[in-house]
Each structure stands twice: as C-alpha cells, then as structure tokens.
Design an enzyme around this catalytic site. Structure first.
Site, PDB file in Angstrom:
ATOM      1  N   LYS A  40       0.840  -1.204   0.000  1.00 42.58           N
ATOM      2  CA  LYS A  40       0.000   0.000   0.000  1.00 42.58           C
ATOM      3  C   LYS A  40       0.877   1.257   0.000  1.00 42.58           C
ATOM      4  O   LYS A  40       2.074   1.177   0.323  1.00 42.58           O
ATOM      5  CB  LYS A  40      -0.914  -0.011   1.233  1.00 42.58           C
ATOM      6  CG  LYS A  40      -0.171   0.008   2.573  1.00 42.58           C
ATOM      7  CD  LYS A  40      -1.101  -0.310   3.733  1.00 42.58           C
ATOM      8  CE  LYS A  40      -0.355  -0.300   5.059  1.00 42.58           C
ATOM      9  NZ  LYS A  40      -1.193  -0.806   6.169  1.00 42.58           N
ATOM     10  N   ARG A 138     -10.515  -0.166  14.926  1.00 52.28           N
ATOM     11  CA  ARG A 138     -10.344   0.622  13.709  1.00 52.28           C
ATOM     12  C   ARG A 138     -11.341   0.133  12.669  1.00 52.28           C
ATOM     13  O   ARG A 138     -12.320   0.800  12.393  1.00 52.28           O
ATOM     14  CB  ARG A 138      -8.890   0.508  13.233  1.00 52.28           C
ATOM     15  CG  ARG A 138      -8.530   1.468  12.145  1.00 52.28           C
ATOM     16  CD  ARG A 138      -7.047   1.469  11.836  1.00 52.28           C
ATOM     17  NE  ARG A 138      -6.599   0.265  11.140  1.00 52.28           N
ATOM     18  CZ  ARG A 138      -5.382   0.102  10.639  1.00 52.28           C
ATOM     19  NH1 ARG A 138      -4.474   1.048  10.795  1.00 52.28           N
ATOM     20  NH2 ARG A 138      -5.049  -1.015  10.022  1.00 52.28           N
ATOM     21  N   TYR A 266      12.458  31.456   5.352  1.00 52.11           N
ATOM     22  CA  TYR A 266      11.180  32.128   5.604  1.00 52.11           C
ATOM     23  C   TYR A 266      10.996  32.473   7.077  1.00 52.11           C
ATOM     24  O   TYR A 266      11.363  31.680   7.952  1.00 52.11           O
ATOM     25  CB  TYR A 266      10.020  31.207   5.195  1.00 52.11           C
ATOM     26  CG  TYR A 266       9.778  31.139   3.701  1.00 52.11           C
ATOM     27  CD1 TYR A 266       9.688  32.286   2.923  1.00 52.11           C
ATOM     28  CD2 TYR A 266       9.598  29.896   3.097  1.00 52.11           C
ATOM     29  CE1 TYR A 266       9.444  32.195   1.558  1.00 52.11           C
ATOM     30  CE2 TYR A 266       9.339  29.796   1.736  1.00 52.11           C
ATOM     31  CZ  TYR A 266       9.267  30.950   0.971  1.00 52.11           C
ATOM     32  OH  TYR A 266       9.009  30.855  -0.370  1.00 52.11           O
ATOM     33  N   MET A 315       8.799  24.846   0.587  1.00 53.82           N
ATOM     34  CA  MET A 315       8.071  23.837  -0.180  1.00 53.82           C
ATOM     35  C   MET A 315       9.010  22.962  -1.003  1.00 53.82           C
ATOM     36  O   MET A 315       8.867  21.748  -1.046  1.00 53.82           O
ATOM     37  CB  MET A 315       7.042  24.504  -1.105  1.00 53.82           C
ATOM     38  CG  MET A 315       6.116  23.500  -1.767  1.00 53.82           C
ATOM     39  SD  MET A 315       4.924  24.256  -2.879  1.00 53.82           S
ATOM     40  CE  MET A 315       3.932  25.210  -1.734  1.00 53.82           C
TER      41      MET A 315
HETATM   42  C1  LIG Z   1      -0.354  -1.766   6.924  1.00 55.29           C
HETATM   43  C2  LIG Z   1      -0.901  -3.038   7.438  1.00 55.29           C
HETATM   44  C3  LIG Z   1      -0.058  -4.164   7.632  1.00 55.29           C
HETATM   45  C4  LIG Z   1       1.448  -4.104   7.536  1.00 55.29           C
HETATM   46  O1  LIG Z   1       1.981  -3.686   8.771  1.00 55.29           O
HETATM   47  P1  LIG Z   1       3.555  -3.512   9.014  1.00 55.29           P
HETATM   48  O2  LIG Z   1       3.673  -3.050  10.411  1.00 55.29           O
HETATM   49  O3  LIG Z   1       4.002  -2.473   8.047  1.00 55.29           O
HETATM   50  O4  LIG Z   1       4.186  -4.831   8.755  1.00 55.29           O
HETATM   51  C5  LIG Z   1      -0.663  -5.365   7.957  1.00 55.29           C
HETATM   52  N1  LIG Z   1      -2.002  -5.447   8.123  1.00 55.29           N
HETATM   53  C6  LIG Z   1      -2.823  -4.384   7.990  1.00 55.29           C
HETATM   54  C7  LIG Z   1      -4.276  -4.559   8.220  1.00 55.29           C
HETATM   55  C8  LIG Z   1      -2.300  -3.148   7.658  1.00 55.29           C
HETATM   56  O5  LIG Z   1      -3.124  -2.090   7.544  1.00 55.29           O
END
Ligand SMILES: *Cc1c(COP(=O)(O)O)cnc(C)c1O
Length: 371
Positions: A40, A138, A266, A315
C-alpha cells in the site's frame, strides 16, 4: 562517491535489500506459512509495481493494498497475484471485482452490500476476507457478529470466505504483551467459531512485521508484512538485521556565507549566532521533508557528517548547516538510507519511519537498483 549520479533528488530502491529482508522475515516462519506482501501507499513510499513484481518473484503469494486504486496500478502492470484490498468502500466494488481484487469485509453494511453487488452480477463464490476487530477498534466485526456473518454468507452462493483476519494494535510494544495476547486469544476463539459455523476452513492471518518478530506462534496460515520488507523492524535489534530498501539522495544546489546576525529562510527561521555556511538543497516539505524536520529537528548527511536543517523547511528546498563540513556545490547529500536510517531521522523529529518513508512525494525520481 562525491557527486550525485543522477544530478537531482532521487530515491534509490534496492531490490537486493528487499530480497534480504524477505528472507530474514521468512526465517521466522514455518515452512508452509504464506507471506502477504503489503504494498500500500506506493509500497511504503517506494514503487509499488517494482516492489510487487520482485516480491512475487521471491515467492509472495498474496499482495495487499489499502485502496482499490493502488491495486489497479498493479493489475495495469500485469501482476496477476491475488490482491487483498484492506479498505474498500461500496462505491469501489465495481473496480475491485473488475480487476479481480478481493475485499476485506469489516462491517454488516459492507457484507450485505457486497453480497448484493455480487448477486446482481451473478458471481459465484467471489472471495472475501472477513476482518475481525480484536482490540484495535479501527475496522472489523466484533464477537457478537460471528453468527450473523456465517448465517449471512451461508444464505448466498455469491461469495465465499477466503480468509479470516485481524490486526494487532501494539505488536511492537512488549510492554503491551498482555493486551496483544488478549487480542490473539480473541482472534483464535472467534475465528474457530466462525470456521465451525461456515463448515469450511478459510486461511487465517493476524501478524504484521512486529507480530512476526514477537509472536511467531500466532502465524497461522499467512502473515502480512509491510515495514519489515522495506528495512525497518520497529526495534533496534531487528533494524540491525534488515537493510533499508530506499535511499533518498540529493545534491547541494548553492552554498551561502551567512554573517553572524543574518537570518536564513522564511520568517527568518534561523538567526546566525556566528559566521556560518549554509547549503541549499532541492527538496522541501512538498517532497516529504515536513516542517517538523526544520529548526534542527532533522539533519542530512554530507560527506559523512551531519548537517542540521536550518530554520523552516520551504516547499521545494531546505537549507542545512555546513559550516564545519568540507563540501561544495554539486556534492551528494544523503537524506536517509544506511546513514541516517529513516527511523533515526524520523525519531529525531518525534515521528516514525512509516510516516517519513511514505511521505516521499511522487515528483521525486525513483531509480530501481540491485546493490
Ligand atoms: C499496513 C498493514 C499491515 C502491515 O503492517 P507492518 O507493520 O508495516 O508490517 C498489515 N495489516 C494491515 C491490516 C495493515 O493495515
């Protein structure tokens, strides 16, 4: 090497480091345990296509993305490995199914709407993944949903449960061991009951990277590794065993002599307390070098020495202190890589490796290599 081979800000992505990390994590697992490669967020800020292809070559049997768009990119690149979409929403069911991706189903609304969608399309046994909330609060079903899930799934031929999974809240924190053990116990009991109700046995998985390191006894059929593949273990002992996949480099664009009392950047963010030399670098908060790294919270490495960030990050640029560093315009600068590691830089600014590496913006050039 004193000059930047690419002459501009570049993220080098080392596939040999990825292979090393994959093998290290695999060494914690039983032979038959599958690994799901979590790719991801552009494979944690790197290049999801290059990483996913390499992971598939290495033997990863499943990939995971957060959002359907991320999986589409992989399908467009010709990757045919099953893809779990961790965070689908009803408007994305069309994309998910058209590209043969598999949704995580985390609520009654999601289950009912996905079944209705699949029935409408006349799908048979479309794979879904049931997500259980075991304490992270979550996404996921709770224990009182178990019978509802099996009854609802049994009523339709449109879907089949391919896996049951959960996510740990504090797998890296051994002070929360009791909490994690409670999560694991709850996962065991709920998944067993669901399997019994379903009358068939989906895969089960609940460990992320730190789970693999700290709770290998709970590996079930598969683990979902993200950060560890990219070289970070959340604890120093594991960090030492892993190699960072990404190295972010840039060059010195300009060096200024700044007199005591003059200001830099800045809002006059840094006031020189002595005569000094500053170097301007072509990357800023739009590239992932967030404002939190300014004012000395962050630093870069030039010719082996630490150059703290001066004042506010802009930036597209930062200015760093090179008063005591022998360097010239055009010299290469390491933002993170082997030294400093991204987790060190992140921790200096009160954040974590995950945030720093996933923030490297898409306008930064990626170069795939094998070191
Ligand atoms: C991002 C994620 C992972 C991976 O976790 P890491 O700590 O990066 O190994 C696994 N499961 C879910 C549901 C996640 O959202």
């Amino acid at each position: 090497m004193n000059t930047c081979p690419f002459g501009e800000t570049t993220l080098e992505i080392d596939l040999n480091a990825l292979a090393h990390n994959y093998r290290y994590l695999k060494s914690h697992l039983d032979e038959g345990t599958k690994m799901m490669g979590v790719v991801k967020a552009f494979a944690y800020g790197s290049d999801s296509t290059a990483i996913a292809k390499e992971l598939v070559n290495l033997g990863v049997g499943y990939l995971a993305v957060a959002y359907p768009y991320e999986g589409e990119v992989l399908r467009d690149a010709g990757i045919q490995t099953p893809i779990l979409v961790l965070h689908p929403l009803p408007p994305t069911f069309q994309t998910i199914t058209a590209r043969c991706m598999e949704p995580a189903i985390y609520s009654r609304t999601m289950l009912e709407s996905f079944i209705a969608f699949c029935e409408e399309k006349n799908f048979k046994a479309y794979p879904i993944h049931i997500k259980l909330n075991t304490g992270l609060n979550r996404l996921g079903f709770i224990d009182t949903d178990i019978d509802y899930i099996s009854e609802t799934v049994a009523k339709s031929e449109a879907v089949t449960v391919k896996s049951i999974f959960s996510h740990l809240a504090a797998s890296e924190d051994l002070e929360e061991k009791r909490f994690t053990e409670k999560q694991l116990k709850f996962f065991k009991e709920s998944s067993e009951r669901l399997i019994e109700n379903l009358g068939y046995t989906p895969l089960r998985h609940t460990l992320n990277t730190s789970g693999v390191i700290n709770y290998p006894e709970a590996q079930y059929d598969m683990v979902r590794t993200g950060i560890g593949l990219y070289g970070f273990g959340n604890i120093p002992e594991t960090d030492k065993k892993l190699r960072p996949v990404g190295t972010l480099k840039t060059v010195i664009s300009q060096i200024h002599k700044v007199k005591k009392g003059e200001s830099i950047g800045y809002n006059r963010g840094h006031i020189a307390d002595r005569d000094m030399r500053s170097a301007t670098l072509p990357l800023g908060h739009a590239d992932g070098m967030a404002r939190i790294y300014g004012n000395g919270n962050g630093w870069v490495t030039i010719n082996g020495k630490r150059a703290p960030i001066l004042g506010n990050t802009c930036m597209d640029m930062i200015m760093v202190d090179v008063t005591d560093i022998g360097c010239k315009e055009g010299d290469v600068v390491t933002i993170f890589g082997e030294n400093p590691r991204a987790n060190e830089l992140a921790e200096g600014a009160g954040t974590i490796s995950y945030e720093l590496i996933t923030s490297v913006s898409q306008r930064i050039k990626r170069v795939i290599c094998r070191k």
